[in-house]
Design a protein around this motif. Structure first.
Motif, mmCIF file in Angstrom:
data_model
loop_
_atom_site.group_PDB
_atom_site.id
_atom_site.type_symbol
_atom_site.label_atom_id
_atom_site.label_comp_id
_atom_site.label_asym_id
_atom_site.label_seq_id
_atom_site.Cartn_x
_atom_site.Cartn_y
_atom_site.Cartn_z
ATOM 1 N N ILE A 64 27.749 -48.672 -63.743
ATOM 2 C CA ILE A 64 27.278 -47.602 -64.623
ATOM 3 C C ILE A 64 28.322 -46.499 -64.748
ATOM 4 C CG2 ILE A 64 25.546 -45.774 -64.864
ATOM 5 C CD1 ILE A 64 23.547 -47.737 -63.523
ATOM 6 N N LEU A 65 28.898 -46.092 -63.628
ATOM 7 C CA LEU A 65 29.877 -45.005 -63.654
ATOM 8 C C LEU A 65 31.171 -45.401 -64.353
ATOM 9 C CD1 LEU A 65 29.420 -43.405 -60.102
ATOM 10 C CD2 LEU A 65 28.431 -42.678 -62.285
ATOM 11 N N ASP A 66 31.462 -46.689 -64.390
ATOM 12 C CA ASP A 66 32.652 -47.155 -65.118
ATOM 13 C C ASP A 66 32.493 -46.958 -66.623
ATOM 14 O OD1 ASP A 66 34.066 -47.887 -62.889
ATOM 15 O OD2 ASP A 66 33.539 -50.012 -62.982
ATOM 16 N N ASN A 67 31.261 -46.823 -67.081
ATOM 17 C CA ASN A 67 31.006 -46.570 -68.496
ATOM 18 C C ASN A 67 31.057 -45.064 -68.729
ATOM 19 O OD1 ASN A 67 30.042 -46.301 -71.099
ATOM 20 N ND2 ASN A 67 28.370 -47.768 -70.838
ATOM 21 N N ARG A 68 32.178 -44.584 -69.226
ATOM 22 C CA ARG A 68 32.363 -43.141 -69.392
ATOM 23 C C ARG A 68 31.521 -42.562 -70.516
ATOM 24 N NH1 ARG A 68 33.535 -41.245 -64.944
ATOM 25 N NH2 ARG A 68 33.813 -39.276 -66.078
ATOM 26 N N GLU A 69 30.903 -43.430 -71.330
ATOM 27 C CA GLU A 69 30.049 -42.928 -72.402
ATOM 28 C C GLU A 69 28.687 -42.478 -71.887
ATOM 29 O OE1 GLU A 69 29.783 -45.990 -75.306
ATOM 30 O OE2 GLU A 69 31.758 -45.565 -76.161
ATOM 31 N N ILE A 70 28.320 -42.904 -70.688
ATOM 32 C CA ILE A 70 27.053 -42.485 -70.101
ATOM 33 C C ILE A 70 27.201 -41.053 -69.576
ATOM 34 C CG2 ILE A 70 25.482 -42.860 -68.153
ATOM 35 C CD1 ILE A 70 25.858 -45.848 -68.594
ATOM 36 N N VAL A 71 26.304 -40.173 -70.045
ATOM 37 C CA VAL A 71 26.471 -38.747 -69.739
ATOM 38 C C VAL A 71 25.494 -38.242 -68.678
ATOM 39 C CG1 VAL A 71 27.403 -38.291 -72.024
ATOM 40 C CG2 VAL A 71 24.940 -38.020 -71.630
ATOM 41 N N GLY A 72 24.412 -38.978 -68.413
ATOM 42 C CA GLY A 72 23.431 -38.550 -67.430
ATOM 43 C C GLY A 72 22.722 -39.738 -66.826
ATOM 44 N N LEU A 73 22.206 -39.571 -65.608
ATOM 45 C CA LEU A 73 21.614 -40.684 -64.878
ATOM 46 C C LEU A 73 20.305 -40.291 -64.222
ATOM 47 C CD1 LEU A 73 24.969 -40.581 -64.128
ATOM 48 C CD2 LEU A 73 24.376 -42.865 -63.375
ATOM 49 N N MET A 74 19.566 -41.306 -63.804
ATOM 50 C CA MET A 74 18.366 -41.145 -63.002
ATOM 51 C C MET A 74 18.580 -41.889 -61.689
ATOM 52 S SD MET A 74 14.385 -41.757 -64.110
ATOM 53 C CE MET A 74 14.642 -43.407 -64.759
ATOM 54 N N CYS A 75 18.109 -41.319 -60.582
ATOM 55 C CA CYS A 75 18.286 -41.942 -59.275
ATOM 56 C C CYS A 75 17.483 -43.239 -59.172
ATOM 57 C CB CYS A 75 17.833 -40.999 -58.170
ATOM 58 S SG CYS A 75 18.934 -39.618 -57.849
ATOM 59 N N PRO A 76 17.864 -44.129 -58.245
ATOM 60 C CA PRO A 76 17.084 -45.350 -58.003
ATOM 61 C C PRO A 76 15.670 -45.035 -57.508
ATOM 62 C CG PRO A 76 19.262 -45.521 -57.010
ATOM 63 C CD PRO A 76 19.090 -44.089 -57.428
ATOM 64 N N SER A 77 14.848 -46.070 -57.451
ATOM 65 C CA SER A 77 13.437 -45.898 -57.100
ATOM 66 C C SER A 77 13.198 -46.084 -55.614
ATOM 67 C CB SER A 77 12.596 -46.911 -57.888
ATOM 68 O OG SER A 77 13.170 -48.209 -57.803
ATOM 69 N N GLY A 78 13.797 -45.236 -54.791
ATOM 70 C CA GLY A 78 13.577 -45.333 -53.355
ATOM 71 C C GLY A 78 14.641 -44.591 -52.577
ATOM 72 N N SER A 79 14.298 -44.178 -51.340
ATOM 73 C CA SER A 79 15.228 -43.389 -50.532
ATOM 74 C C SER A 79 16.450 -44.180 -50.102
ATOM 75 C CB SER A 79 14.503 -42.838 -49.297
ATOM 76 O OG SER A 79 13.579 -41.837 -49.662
ATOM 77 N N GLY A 80 16.266 -45.458 -49.686
ATOM 78 C CA GLY A 80 17.409 -46.247 -49.226
ATOM 79 C C GLY A 80 18.488 -46.385 -50.284
ATOM 80 N N PRO A 81 18.161 -46.899 -51.473
ATOM 81 C CA PRO A 81 19.161 -47.010 -52.538
ATOM 82 C C PRO A 81 19.730 -45.658 -52.965
ATOM 83 C CG PRO A 81 17.309 -48.443 -53.004
ATOM 84 C CD PRO A 81 16.909 -47.594 -51.837
ATOM 85 N N THR A 82 18.893 -44.619 -52.990
ATOM 86 C CA THR A 82 19.381 -43.312 -53.435
ATOM 87 C C THR A 82 20.344 -42.712 -52.421
ATOM 88 O OG1 THR A 82 17.330 -42.963 -54.678
ATOM 89 C CG2 THR A 82 18.689 -41.039 -54.252
ATOM 90 N N LEU A 83 20.047 -42.835 -51.138
ATOM 91 C CA LEU A 83 20.988 -42.366 -50.117
ATOM 92 C C LEU A 83 22.311 -43.118 -50.212
ATOM 93 C CD1 LEU A 83 18.597 -42.005 -47.049
ATOM 94 C CD2 LEU A 83 19.977 -40.164 -48.042
ATOM 95 N N ALA A 84 22.234 -44.396 -50.561
ATOM 96 C CA ALA A 84 23.447 -45.215 -50.633
ATOM 97 C C ALA A 84 24.373 -44.793 -51.768
ATOM 98 C CB ALA A 84 23.071 -46.696 -50.794
ATOM 99 N N ILE A 85 23.808 -44.239 -52.857
ATOM 100 C CA ILE A 85 24.644 -43.888 -54.010
ATOM 101 C C ILE A 85 24.910 -42.395 -54.128
ATOM 102 C CG2 ILE A 85 23.905 -45.927 -55.279
ATOM 103 C CD1 ILE A 85 22.650 -42.555 -56.467
ATOM 104 N N ALA A 86 24.295 -41.579 -53.261
ATOM 105 C CA ALA A 86 24.349 -40.122 -53.428
ATOM 106 C C ALA A 86 25.778 -39.576 -53.374
ATOM 107 C CB ALA A 86 23.479 -39.444 -52.383
ATOM 108 N N ASP A 87 26.582 -40.032 -52.418
ATOM 109 C CA ASP A 87 27.957 -39.537 -52.323
ATOM 110 C C ASP A 87 28.786 -39.953 -53.537
ATOM 111 O OD1 ASP A 87 27.488 -38.281 -49.918
ATOM 112 O OD2 ASP A 87 28.270 -39.928 -48.695
ATOM 113 N N MET A 88 28.539 -41.163 -54.038
ATOM 114 C CA MET A 88 29.282 -41.654 -55.201
ATOM 115 C C MET A 88 29.023 -40.783 -56.426
ATOM 116 S SD MET A 88 28.456 -45.724 -54.860
ATOM 117 C CE MET A 88 29.092 -46.099 -56.498
ATOM 118 N N ILE A 89 27.776 -40.486 -56.675
ATOM 119 C CA ILE A 89 27.449 -39.712 -57.867
ATOM 120 C C ILE A 89 27.893 -38.269 -57.716
ATOM 121 C CG2 ILE A 89 25.085 -39.136 -57.157
ATOM 122 C CD1 ILE A 89 26.261 -39.978 -60.732
ATOM 123 N N GLN A 90 27.851 -37.740 -56.493
ATOM 124 C CA GLN A 90 28.339 -36.376 -56.284
ATOM 125 C C GLN A 90 29.831 -36.290 -56.582
ATOM 126 O OE1 GLN A 90 27.280 -34.514 -52.557
ATOM 127 N NE2 GLN A 90 28.857 -32.937 -52.755
#
Length: 400
Positions: free
Chosen positions: A91-117
């Motif tokens: 998703i992040l490789d697509n520079r046309e995407i301007v906004g995102l929604m977190c995954p549906s759960g704490s485990g997946p969201t914790l896993a991607i939090a540093d990347m999106i920050q």
């Protein structure tokens, strides 16, 4: 009319700025990863349905400055953290995407939090509850600058649950062995004991998708628990409830937000009656506030009275708020930020989100953010529901 060189230069500069909104055919693209399939798809498919409704509603109204909105990347992670990471990289490789929604759960969201920050694009959390998602260094430190949350967080949820459970002297807590479960159990235990220092709390853990929790339940039973709380997901809670029935256990039964969902109602059947649970109060109050009622009507028009909505058209299940409506609110908050900023650049959108004041959401009546506060939900936004069997179906009544 004569156009000055200054006006021409200003116009050229604006056109050169990719984040500035202008009438054109290129869509505004959003994306997310969620559990669209698998044993916990009620969460991911739920927020996906809410996102679809938000996008369709916006586009029917003409889009934003003439630009249509598109869910350009919607990927399936099945609530598996490693898959969520892989999906987010795409998703992040697509520079046309301007906004995102977190995954549906704490485990997946914790896993991607540093990347999106590190990436910097704005992202809004619909469901994940672990406090460190928003505040990785503690709630007294600044939040992740581009991550905002409308979910029912562990901290607020534990306050609501402890207010009810602290009336008992002996309490059992069963929690899944994830970050969500461990954090939730620790917070609610501390809050119970703060409110009632004499209370005895027995805490047991289990693994997601375990098919038998008898050993844990027997230990709670031996502690003579008068009340029991389950912190986990609905399919597992249904297993626990059936195990309790075989053991003839009948304490006052409570569930966290994640536990009391469609799979619990379906899996526990008549045994679900009497269960109490915390969830958004918005869909239980009568009359519903305007945004909640509008969303319920939009959902029913598109999907009917299905497993997310429930069979009673006048009384949607609270799972409609905790799953579907939270996806709707996340996408609408991103779109509202774009409108107010007049831009799709990440810094402009984040700045606009930081200035969100009393936005009327479906799940939360008044959503506000500041640079110091990226969590919208407050204690008064929660309600305590009781499940009841009526006319051959489970209904939920707001008790508090």
């Amino acid at each position: 009319m004569k156009i000055s060189r200054r006006d021409l230069a200003l116009g050229a500069a604006m056109l050169a700025m990719p984040g500035v909104l202008r009438a054109q055919s290129a869509p505004i693209k959003l994306g997310f990863t969620a559990a669209l399939t698998g044993p916990f798809n009620e969460f991911g498919e739920g927020i996906n349905r809410g996102a679809q409704i938000a996008v369709e509603e916006c586009n029917k109204a003409g889009g934003i400055s003439g630009r249509m909105v598109e869910l350009a990347e919607v990927l399936d992670d099945q609530l598996v953290p490693d898959r969520a990471v892989q999906n987010l990289r795409r998703i992040l490789d697509n520079r046309e995407i301007v906004g995102l929604m977190c995954p549906s759960g704490s485990g997946p969201t914790l896993a991607i939090a540093d990347m999106i920050q590190a990436d910097g694009r704005p992202i809004i959390n619909p469901q994940a509850q672990t406090p460190s998602i928003v505040y990785p260094n503690g709630s007294d430190k600044p939040p992740r600058p581009n991550l905002f949350s409308i979910s029912i967080g562990n901290v607020v949820e534990s306050e609501k649950l402890a207010a009810a459970l602290s009336e008992f002297s002996r309490i059992g807590v069963l929690h899944e062995s994830t970050g969500y479960g461990v954090t939730g159990a620790d917070l609610v235990r501390k809050e119970i004991q703060r409110r009632n220092p004499r209370a005895r709390v027995t805490v047991e853990s289990y693994n997601q998708r375990a098919q038998d929790m008898t050993a844990q339940l027997v230990r709670v039973q031996r502690a003579n628990a008068e009340a029991m709380l389950v912190i986990g997901l609905g399919a597992d809670f249904a297993v626990i409830r059936r195990n309790m029935s075989r053991l003839n256990m009948n304490p006052a039964l409570y569930g966290s937000t994640g536990a009391v969902t469609v799979p619990y109602i379906e899996g526990a059947g008549d045994l679900a009656a009497g269960t109490r649970a915390v969830n958004h109060a918005a869909f239980g109050r009568r009359p519903m506030h305007a945004a909640a009622q509008k969303f319920a009507d939009l959902y029913r028009a598109k999907f009917g009275t299905d497993r997310w909505y429930g069979t009673d058209a006048a009384n949607p299940l609270i799972s409609l708020a905790g799953t579907v409506a939270s996806g709707y609110d996340c996408i609408n908050l991103l779109l509202d930020a774009i409108r107010r900023a007049g831009s799709t650049s990440a810094p402009d959108m984040v700045k606009a989100l930081d200035q969100t004041t009393d936005y009327e959401g479906a799940t939360i009546r008044r959503i506000s953010f500041t640079p110091q506060n990226h969590v919208a939900l407050k204690l008064e936004d929660l309600g305590m529901y009781e499940m009841q069997r009526r006319d051959g179906r489970v209904v939920l009544e707001l008790r508090d």
